[in-house]
Enzyme design. Structure first.
Site, PDB file in Angstrom:
ATOM      1  CE  LYS A 118      -4.373  -1.783   1.367  1.00 16.39           C
ATOM      2  NZ  LYS A 118      -5.521  -1.812   2.250  1.00 16.39           N
ATOM      3  CE  LYS A 200     -10.403  -9.906  -3.117  1.00 15.61           C
ATOM      4  NZ  LYS A 200      -9.721  -9.626  -1.855  1.00 15.61           N
ATOM      5  CE  LYS A 203     -14.384  -2.586  -2.828  1.00 12.33           C
ATOM      6  NZ  LYS A 203     -15.096  -3.336  -1.867  1.00 12.33           N
TER       7      LYS A 203
END
Ligand code: TRP
Length: 337
Positions: A118, A200, A203
């Site tokens: 991240k 996966k 969104k």
């Protein structure tokens, strides 16, 4: 039977209320949550405090939290059977996380893969919260003395860290926390993108047809399934290496129709890809029709949603306070008489 043998095992799980729930959220987590409510003592948490490591628009964030809660309820998470609550309503999470911070090594936290990933993805906002995120997660889990923590692969390392922190605390003071164990959802529960069946369903991916939301209307769902990528050949067989697209659609069909994959393969024998995709879409729509009408009804009933949050926070707080006061006593904080 004495109380100890009657006692159900404790499960803790949480999801961040960022972005709408997808078919993948149901298959990977929620379906399990619902199935576990009877056999276990379940604590299900809407982890809103975990969400703010990224910058959010407060109004959207607030709406997301309520919508997530309503969708859980509509799908069958039953506040009579489990403890469903919003993390920021239970202050013990933040309080315990401070004590755990002081029992977590910098080097240990720095090793977390998700933190590294991240940080790389958003180098302009590597905040201390992002770094400390797994310790707050440990507090979530340890407050409820959870034995099992159902999570996806990406969160396994965090649960292992929680276990290490618990073990260190128990050793340094005295036995206080149950050592938690991560549990993975069963085989086949992972859902991939309809446009990119190798990653996966998510969104954040560019193509809006890749991801189906639980709140999508029927026309949108059908359109997305009709546009789903399949594979070369014509067979409808589960083979995730050679036929990722078809295998993913079979998984979706199985999850939402309740028909086992092998049985579905037989059902679709000789069927063309276009017809297959349409039938998978229809199965999803059929499953979601009653869920969405309940979802809309719940969203309109603010008083009910509020009472669920309030009761959940009270139930969770009672358990969490018990653990927290033990911890405070053991580290040497003075209890107010
Ligand atoms: N970090 C988890 C996720 O991103 C959500 C979460 C927060 C969680 N606290 C938790 C999961 C405690 C399991 C246990 O999905």
């Amino acid at each position: 039977m004495n109380e100890a043998t009657e006692k159900k095992k404790v499960i803790f799980s949480a999801v961040k209320p960022t972005g709408a729930l997808t078919l993948g959220s149901y298959a990977g987590a929620l379906k399990n949550w619902i199935a576990m409510q009877n056999a276990y003592e379940c604590f299900y948490c809407v982890a809103d405090m975990h969400s703010i490591t990224v910058r959010l628009t407060p109004a959207d964030f607030r709406k997301n939290t309520i919508e997530m809660l309503a969708m859980y309820l509509a799908l069958g998470v039953d506040p009579e059977k489990c403890t469903l609550f919003v993390q920021s309503h239970v202050p013990a999470h933040a309080e315990l996380s401070w004590v755990l911070n002081c029992n977590t090594l910098y080097g240990e936290a720095k090793r977390m893969t998700q933190f590294k990933e991240k940080s790389k993805k958003d180098p302009d906002n590597v905040n201390v919260g992002l770094f400390d995120y797994p310790v707050l997660m440990a507090a979530d889990i340890l407050l409820y003395q959870a034995e099992f923590v159902p999570v996806g692969q990406d969160q396994k390392q965090h649960v292992e860290l929680a276990r290490n922190i618990a073990q260190r605390f128990n050793g340094r003071y005295s036995p206080t926390f149950v050592l938690p164990e991560p549990v993975m959802p069963e085989y086949g529960a992972k859902i991939y993108g309809l446009q990119d069946p190798l990653s996966k369903m998510s969104k954040s991916d560019g193509n809006p047809n890749d991801c189906v939301y639980l709140a999508d209307d029927a026309d949108t769902i059908m359109r997305k399934f009709k546009a789903a990528v399949t594979d070369s050949g014509t067979a409808i067989k589960y083979d995730s290496a050679a036929k990722p697209g078809v295998s993913n659609l079979l998984t979706v069909y199985s999850v939402f129709s309740g028909v086992a994959v092998e049985k579905a393969e037989k059902e679709f024998e000789g069927c063309g890809y276009a017809e297959f995709k349409k039938r998978v879409g229809e199965a999803v729509c059929e499953f979601l029709r009653p869920v969405q009408s309940e979802y809309r009804r719940l969203l309109a009933d603010k008083a009910y949603i509020n009472s669920v949050m309030k009761n959940g926070a009270e139930k969770a707080s009672r358990v969490a306070r018990r653990t927290l006061s033990k911890v405070y006593r053991k580290v040497g904080f003075i209890a107010l008489e």
